[in-house]
Motif scaffolding. Structure first.
Motif, PDB file in Angstrom:
ATOM      1  N   VAL A 133       0.803  -1.219   0.000  1.00 51.37           N
ATOM      2  CA  VAL A 133       0.000   0.000   0.000  1.00 51.37           C
ATOM      3  C   VAL A 133       0.838   1.271   0.000  1.00 51.37           C
ATOM      4  N   LYS A 134       1.937   1.289   0.733  1.00 52.35           N
ATOM      5  CA  LYS A 134       2.762   2.495   0.861  1.00 52.35           C
ATOM      6  C   LYS A 134       4.081   2.400   0.095  1.00 52.35           C
ATOM      7  N   GLY A 135       4.270   1.333  -0.655  1.00 51.81           N
ATOM      8  CA  GLY A 135       5.505   1.179  -1.417  1.00 51.81           C
ATOM      9  C   GLY A 135       6.708   0.792  -0.576  1.00 51.81           C
ATOM     10  N   LEU A 136       6.482   0.359   0.652  1.00 47.17           N
ATOM     11  CA  LEU A 136       7.595   0.017   1.546  1.00 47.17           C
ATOM     12  C   LEU A 136       8.363  -1.213   1.074  1.00 47.17           C
ATOM     13  N   TYR A 137       7.638  -2.220   0.635  1.00 38.77           N
ATOM     14  CA  TYR A 137       8.299  -3.465   0.210  1.00 38.77           C
ATOM     15  C   TYR A 137       9.123  -3.224  -1.052  1.00 38.77           C
ATOM     16  N   ALA A 138       8.613  -2.405  -1.968  1.00 31.32           N
ATOM     17  CA  ALA A 138       9.366  -2.079  -3.186  1.00 31.32           C
ATOM     18  C   ALA A 138      10.623  -1.291  -2.833  1.00 31.32           C
ATOM     19  N   ARG A 139      10.502  -0.340  -1.908  1.00 30.95           N
ATOM     20  CA  ARG A 139      11.675   0.441  -1.489  1.00 30.95           C
ATOM     21  C   ARG A 139      12.694  -0.448  -0.797  1.00 30.95           C
ATOM     22  N   GLN A 140      12.242  -1.397   0.007  1.00 32.72           N
ATOM     23  CA  GLN A 140      13.155  -2.306   0.695  1.00 32.72           C
ATOM     24  C   GLN A 140      13.872  -3.197  -0.321  1.00 32.72           C
ATOM     25  N   ALA A 141      13.116  -3.721  -1.289  1.00 32.06           N
ATOM     26  CA  ALA A 141      13.697  -4.594  -2.314  1.00 32.06           C
ATOM     27  C   ALA A 141      14.725  -3.849  -3.167  1.00 32.06           C
ATOM     28  N   ALA A 142      14.515  -2.546  -3.356  1.00 31.95           N
ATOM     29  CA  ALA A 142      15.438  -1.730  -4.149  1.00 31.95           C
ATOM     30  C   ALA A 142      16.622  -1.234  -3.325  1.00 31.95           C
ATOM     31  N   GLY A 143      16.659  -1.585  -2.033  1.00 31.11           N
ATOM     32  CA  GLY A 143      17.766  -1.168  -1.180  1.00 31.11           C
ATOM     33  C   GLY A 143      17.651   0.251  -0.660  1.00 31.11           C
ATOM     34  N   ARG A 144      16.480   0.857  -0.788  1.00 28.94           N
ATOM     35  CA  ARG A 144      16.284   2.232  -0.329  1.00 28.94           C
ATOM     36  C   ARG A 144      15.623   2.314   1.048  1.00 28.94           C
ATOM     37  N   LEU A 145      15.381   1.142   1.673  1.00 27.53           N
ATOM     38  CA  LEU A 145      14.740   1.118   2.986  1.00 27.53           C
ATOM     39  C   LEU A 145      15.255  -0.087   3.755  1.00 27.53           C
ATOM     40  N   THR A 146      15.640   0.145   4.987  1.00 27.30           N
ATOM     41  CA  THR A 146      16.014  -0.967   5.860  1.00 27.30           C
ATOM     42  C   THR A 146      15.133  -0.905   7.107  1.00 27.30           C
ATOM     43  N   GLY A 147      15.063  -2.020   7.819  1.00 27.38           N
ATOM     44  CA  GLY A 147      14.267  -2.071   9.035  1.00 27.38           C
ATOM     45  C   GLY A 147      12.792  -2.271   8.784  1.00 27.38           C
ATOM     46  N   LEU A 148      12.445  -2.917   7.670  1.00 26.10           N
ATOM     47  CA  LEU A 148      11.036  -3.162   7.357  1.00 26.10           C
ATOM     48  C   LEU A 148      10.545  -4.350   8.181  1.00 26.10           C
ATOM     49  N   THR A 149       9.563  -4.092   9.005  1.00 28.09           N
ATOM     50  CA  THR A 149       9.020  -5.123   9.888  1.00 28.09           C
ATOM     51  C   THR A 149       8.568  -6.335   9.091  1.00 28.09           C
ATOM     52  N   GLY A 150       9.054  -7.490   9.522  1.00 29.34           N
ATOM     53  CA  GLY A 150       8.674  -8.746   8.885  1.00 29.34           C
ATOM     54  C   GLY A 150       9.584  -9.152   7.740  1.00 29.34           C
ATOM     55  N   VAL A 151      10.452  -8.237   7.310  1.00 31.98           N
ATOM     56  CA  VAL A 151      11.382  -8.540   6.217  1.00 31.98           C
ATOM     57  C   VAL A 151      12.809  -8.548   6.767  1.00 31.98           C
ATOM     58  N   ASP A 152      13.308  -7.379   7.151  1.00 26.06           N
ATOM     59  CA  ASP A 152      14.653  -7.325   7.730  1.00 26.06           C
ATOM     60  C   ASP A 152      14.645  -6.739   9.143  1.00 26.06           C
ATOM     61  N   ASP A 153      13.481  -6.706   9.749  1.00 27.76           N
ATOM     62  CA  ASP A 153      13.316  -6.335  11.150  1.00 27.76           C
ATOM     63  C   ASP A 153      12.264  -7.286  11.718  1.00 27.76           C
ATOM     64  N   PRO A 154      12.373  -7.662  12.981  1.00 29.05           N
ATOM     65  CA  PRO A 154      11.478  -8.697  13.509  1.00 29.05           C
ATOM     66  C   PRO A 154      10.019  -8.267  13.676  1.00 29.05           C
ATOM     67  N   TYR A 155       9.164  -9.254  13.574  1.00 24.84           N
ATOM     68  CA  TYR A 155       7.762  -9.129  13.968  1.00 24.84           C
ATOM     69  C   TYR A 155       7.447 -10.366  14.798  1.00 24.84           C
ATOM     70  N   GLU A 156       7.004 -10.143  16.017  1.00 21.03           N
ATOM     71  CA  GLU A 156       6.667 -11.243  16.917  1.00 21.03           C
ATOM     72  C   GLU A 156       5.148 -11.385  16.951  1.00 21.03           C
ATOM     73  N   PRO A 157       4.614 -12.383  16.250  1.00 19.43           N
ATOM     74  CA  PRO A 157       3.158 -12.540  16.208  1.00 19.43           C
ATOM     75  C   PRO A 157       2.599 -12.830  17.598  1.00 19.43           C
TER      76      PRO A 157
END
Length: 189
Positions: A133-157
């Motif tokens: 929805v906010k383009g966060l995953y695309a930015r993370q995949a392109a190396g323009r964002l780090t610390g995305l919860t559930g991808v390269d930062d933890p999420y504890e269900p």
């Protein structure tokens, strides 16, 4: 001695916090909006404490370290508990990635006798990445964002949520209906 009669009126509705936790783009805010509209249409007092809005105003200046995320969650938890304690149905669509932060919010509610309902919006990260929805995953995949919860930062269900919503298998209205059913089951609507 003269006594002043207090105005009488309908019994105040009982408030509660409905905490929607899940990954970015899981559907938390959409479910909150659908549920909020239904509750308002019934004449209930409702506030949606959206995580993005809270970060912009109440938690401006906080980053995304574990400590800052915890501070953000505790601030939201305080506001929500105060609203709920005063008869408002407070719907909180916030990632809140750490179990200990959510548990602290739950304990705050328990201490004041305020109902707290934790809902896990359990959308798989792959589906969240497709929604993006906010383009966060695309930015993370392109190396323009780090610390995305559930991808390269933890999420504890949540270990024992009141409700788990598999949003990839149901519409936002069906998810909101499921949350409403929990509220009804607990006598809160």
């Amino acid at each position: 001695m003269t006594t002043t009669a207090r105005p009488t009126g309908p019994t105040r509705a009982r408030g509660a916090t409905v905490w929607l936790t899940g990954l970015p783009s899981a559907g938390k805010t959409t479910i909150a909006q659908v549920l909020g509209e239904r509750l308002r249409a019934e004449g209930r007092r409702v506030e949606i404490l959206d995580g993005d809005e809270i970060r912009r105003f109440l938690s401006a200046g906080l980053g995304f370290s574990r400590e800052d995320r915890n501070t953000n969650v505790q601030r939201i938890g305080l506001v929500s508990e105060v609203l709920a304690r005063n008869g408002v149905l407070s719907i909180v669509p916030v990632i809140a990635p750490y179990a200990d932060s959510r548990e602290a919010v739950r304990k705050r509610h328990d201490a004041s006798g305020t109902p707290y309902i934790e809902v896990h919006v359990a959308t798989p990260v792959e589906v969240c990445g497709e929604r993006d929805v906010k383009g966060l995953y695309a930015r993370q995949a392109a190396g323009r964002l780090t610390g995305l919860t559930g991808v390269d930062d933890p999420y504890e269900p949540p270990v024992d949520p009141a409700l788990t919503l598999p949003t990839q298998e149901q519409t936002p209205a069906e998810s909101a209906d499921a949350v409403y059913a929990v509220l009804a089951e607990r006598g809160l609507v």
